[in-house]
Structure formats: structure tokens, C-alpha cells
Design a protein around this motif. Structure first.
Motif, PDB file in Angstrom:
ATOM      1  N   LEU A 102       0.826  -1.206   0.000  1.00 24.39           N
ATOM      2  CA  LEU A 102       0.000   0.000   0.000  1.00 24.39           C
ATOM      3  C   LEU A 102       0.859   1.254   0.000  1.00 24.39           C
ATOM      4  O   LEU A 102       0.645   2.174  -0.800  1.00 24.39           O
ATOM      5  N   LEU A 103       1.840   1.316   0.891  1.00 25.61           N
ATOM      6  CA  LEU A 103       2.700   2.492   0.981  1.00 25.61           C
ATOM      7  C   LEU A 103       3.489   2.684  -0.311  1.00 25.61           C
ATOM      8  O   LEU A 103       3.646   3.817  -0.793  1.00 25.61           O
ATOM      9  N   ASP A 104       3.973   1.598  -0.879  1.00 26.73           N
ATOM     10  CA  ASP A 104       4.743   1.665  -2.120  1.00 26.73           C
ATOM     11  C   ASP A 104       3.882   2.154  -3.278  1.00 26.73           C
ATOM     12  O   ASP A 104       4.313   2.995  -4.085  1.00 26.73           O
ATOM     13  N   THR A 105       2.651   1.642  -3.372  1.00 28.35           N
ATOM     14  CA  THR A 105       1.754   2.028  -4.466  1.00 28.35           C
ATOM     15  C   THR A 105       1.317   3.485  -4.322  1.00 28.35           C
ATOM     16  O   THR A 105       1.266   4.226  -5.317  1.00 28.35           O
ATOM     17  N   ALA A 106       0.985   3.902  -3.091  1.00 33.66           N
ATOM     18  CA  ALA A 106       0.577   5.293  -2.859  1.00 33.66           C
ATOM     19  C   ALA A 106       1.701   6.258  -3.226  1.00 33.66           C
ATOM     20  O   ALA A 106       1.469   7.324  -3.816  1.00 33.66           O
ATOM     21  N   GLU A 107       2.933   5.880  -2.890  1.00 35.56           N
ATOM     22  CA  GLU A 107       4.083   6.734  -3.233  1.00 35.56           C
ATOM     23  C   GLU A 107       4.304   6.767  -4.744  1.00 35.56           C
ATOM     24  O   GLU A 107       4.585   7.831  -5.322  1.00 35.56           O
ATOM     25  N   LYS A 108       4.158   5.622  -5.385  1.00 38.54           N
ATOM     26  CA  LYS A 108       4.368   5.536  -6.834  1.00 38.54           C
ATOM     27  C   LYS A 108       3.426   6.469  -7.595  1.00 38.54           C
ATOM     28  O   LYS A 108       3.836   7.148  -8.548  1.00 38.54           O
ATOM     29  N   TYR A 109       2.164   6.524  -7.168  1.00 37.57           N
ATOM     30  CA  TYR A 109       1.175   7.334  -7.881  1.00 37.57           C
ATOM     31  C   TYR A 109       0.956   8.706  -7.240  1.00 37.57           C
ATOM     32  O   TYR A 109       0.165   9.506  -7.760  1.00 37.57           O
ATOM     33  N   GLY A 110       1.630   8.994  -6.148  1.00 35.44           N
ATOM     34  CA  GLY A 110       1.553  10.318  -5.542  1.00 35.44           C
ATOM     35  C   GLY A 110       0.267  10.610  -4.809  1.00 35.44           C
ATOM     36  O   GLY A 110      -0.107  11.783  -4.663  1.00 35.44           O
ATOM     37  N   TYR A 111      -0.426   9.590  -4.297  1.00 39.55           N
ATOM     38  CA  TYR A 111      -1.675   9.826  -3.576  1.00 39.55           C
ATOM     39  C   TYR A 111      -1.379  10.437  -2.202  1.00 39.55           C
ATOM     40  O   TYR A 111      -0.620   9.863  -1.419  1.00 39.55           O
ATOM     41  N   ASN A 112      -1.979  11.580  -1.931  1.00 40.09           N
ATOM     42  CA  ASN A 112      -1.789  12.189  -0.604  1.00 40.09           C
ATOM     43  C   ASN A 112      -3.053  12.144   0.240  1.00 40.09           C
ATOM     44  O   ASN A 112      -3.086  12.681   1.344  1.00 40.09           O
ATOM     45  N   ALA A 113      -4.085  11.498  -0.264  1.00 38.66           N
ATOM     46  CA  ALA A 113      -5.315  11.292   0.503  1.00 38.66           C
ATOM     47  C   ALA A 113      -5.942   9.978   0.053  1.00 38.66           C
ATOM     48  O   ALA A 113      -6.284   9.824  -1.123  1.00 38.66           O
TER      49      ALA A 113
END
Length: 306
Positions: A123-134
Motif C-alpha cells: 500500500l505504501l509503495d503504491t501510494a508513493e508511486k502514484y503520488g496519492y496524498n489522501a
């Protein structure tokens, strides 16, 4: 809305009030944060969240992607409904794969065979990859003790971690959405809903959910007082005989650790009646990962779990 007997004011039903609050929160996320996404497992809570998001922006399309962390241990019925809803609503589905992370050496398979903890890193890796901040999700306060501690807008540091002692006040539905580079917010628009509210809303709105939520005959075995369905990733031990039983699932996590309950409820309305009479939460009754310790969920959330 229902017009009161006084003729001059209007009142909302319980479900209307909850729906209104959730839609307000979803719109607030889109208005205040640049790169939101909706966490989507294909379970009843995330399906209700997707339904609310569609209502929030109708007739326009949902203006953010849905993110599914795929452990590879899913029930096939859940994935079928996930794909059906994504296609119907025309939303962008982003999948973070635990199996892919294992193949790349990002995470290692655990001896227990459960991939629940492995989701956190993915989850953390995917959120960072796509730049999700919320990241919005369908967690509810009535599910589990750690989730009851959450604010609706839950701040996460630049490591994706949650500190239950460092949360922002939420007075009069005023939310602090400020984040610095690397930080993020987890948002729970249906925090104030209960399992009974969810099923009442599903019945009212005619929402499609995976068929395994309804009573069906399944091959099961008993372990630690819970009934587990026989699955390629959930096999009985030598001393655990299998038998056929009429069951349904109250929650649809990984097949490797999610148990079923005996039930005859085959419609949403029948489940409403059944849930109204129970005194055990769905996670407490059916999730093997929450039986590890009383602090199991809180420990995972501190590490970055949703």
C-alpha cells in the motif's frame, strides 16, 4: 426529507443523515487535497463508499481512481463484483499486487501463509508511486478498538505511519487537511456508520454486493471456534474434518483468514434482521488476523496499514 408536523422544518432519517455526512466528507477531500484515491477491496463497506462517491459527483464521473491492494488470496466472487462496478462506473482501477511485490523481493512470504501484513508495504509503495496524498476508505468505528480511535481525517507522517496520540481535533465538522510533502491523510467518510447501517443502506439502495455475503451451502471446517471455507489458500489440517454447512460471510477479507458464520439470510433485509440481533462485531467473529492479540490492528495501523 421528511416534513415535520409543525410544517416549518424538515428532518433527516438516520440513513439520510449518514449519507449526507459521508458525501460532504468525500467532496471535502476532492476540494482540499490534490491527489486523492478511494481504497477499494470489493467488500460491502468499500462498495457503499463507491456508491456514495458516485452520488457525490453525479451526473459527472467519480473524479479519482479506486485503489485495490490485491493479496492474491481473494474470494473470486469479490473480484468479479469489483470489476463489474468499476466497468459500470467508468472509474480508473489501480491495483497494487502483493504477489508482484513478493516476486520483486519487496516483501517476503510469511510462514503462516497469511498475506495480511504484507499489504502494508505494498500500500505504501503504491501510494508513493502514484503520488496519492489522501486515501479514502470504508473503515468504521464500530468494527474494532483501534478503528474506534481514528479521526475521520487521520494524519499519517512521511513514513505512512499513524500515531494515535498525535491526532488533529475535529470540532463542528471542521477538518484540518494540511499536509507537507511526503505526508498524507487517510479519510474515513463512513466512520459513524454501523454494520446495521451499512446493510440497511444496501437494502434501501439496492446495492450489489458479492454473493458470498448471502447464505449459501459451502464446504467448511472448524478452527479456533470459527468456520473456514475450503479454498486453495485455506486448507484443513489432518485433524480438521470438512463438512457442508449453510453459511454466509459477514466480512470478505483474505480467504486464508476470513471465517464464515452459520446463517439462513438470503436477502439484504434478512441480514438487517440478523445483524440487529447479534452482539458480536463482524471482525471479532470472523477475522483470524484480529485474534492474534487485542492490539493486533493497532500495531498494523502504526506501521501504515489502512
Amino acid at each position: 426529507m421528511n416534513k415535520s408536523e409543525s410544517g416549518g422544518s424538515y428532518s433527516l432519517s438516520q440513513l439520510q443523515a449518514l449519507e449526507s455526512e459521508a458525501i460532504f466528507i468525500i467532496r471535502e477531500v476532492v476540494a482540499e487535497l490534490e491527489h486523492p484515491a478511494l481504497m477499494f477491496s470489493g467488500g460491502k463497506d468499500s462498495i457503499v463508499m463507491l456508491h456514495l462517491a458516485a452520488k457525490a459527483f453525479a451526473p459527472a464521473r467519480i473524479p479519482f481512481p479506486v485503489l485495490h491492494i490485491d493479496t492474491g488470496h481473494n474470494f473470486v466472487e469479490v473480484l468479479q463484483v469489483r470489476d463489474q462496478l468499476v466497468a459500470e462506473l467508468g472509474v480508473n482501477l489501480v491495483v497494487g499486487s502483493v504477489q508482484d511485490a513478493i516476486d520483486r523481493g519487496l516483501v517476503q512470504e510469511e510462514p503462516s501463509g497469511s498475506r495480511n501484513r504484507l499489504q502494508t508495504r505494498v500500500l505504501l509503495d503504491t501510494a508513493e508511486k502514484y503520488g496519492y496524498n489522501a486515501l479514502m476508505g470504508g473503515a468504521r468505528r464500530d468494527e474494532e478498538k483501534a478503528r474506534a480511535k481514528e479521526r475521520i481525517f487521520s494524519f499519517r507522517d512521511d513514513f505512512g505511519q499513524w500515531d494515535p496520540k498525535n491526532q488533529r481535533p475535529e470540532l463542528w465538522n471542521l477538518f484540518n487537511t494540511r499536509v507537507h510533502l511526503g505526508e498524507s491523510i487517510r479519510v474515513f467518510p463512513i466512520s459513524n456508520w454501523t454494520e446495521l447501517d451499512i446493510w440497511s443502506y444496501i437494502a434501501q439502495e439496492g446495492i450489489t454486493v458479492p454473493s458470498i455475503y448471502y447464505a449459501h451451502v459451502r464446504e467448511v471446517f472448524e478452527r479456533n471456534g470459527m468456520l473456514f471455507g475450503v479454498h486453495e489458500v485455506c486448507q484443513p489440517h489432518a485433524n480438521e474434518p470438512t463438512f457442508m454447512e449453510t453459511v454466509r460471510y459477514r466480512t470478505v477479507g483474505d480467504a486464508s483468514l476470513t471465517a464464515a458464520v452459520r446463517s439462513e439470510a438470503v436477502t439484504a433485509q434478512e441480514i438487517v434482521v440478523e445483524v440487529a440481533a447479534t452482539r458480536i462485531t463482524e471482525r471479532g467473529a470472523t477475522r483470524g488476523d484480529d485474534q492474534v492479540s487485542e492490539a493486533a490492528m493497532e500495531d498494523r495501523k502504526k506501521e501504515g496499514y489502512f
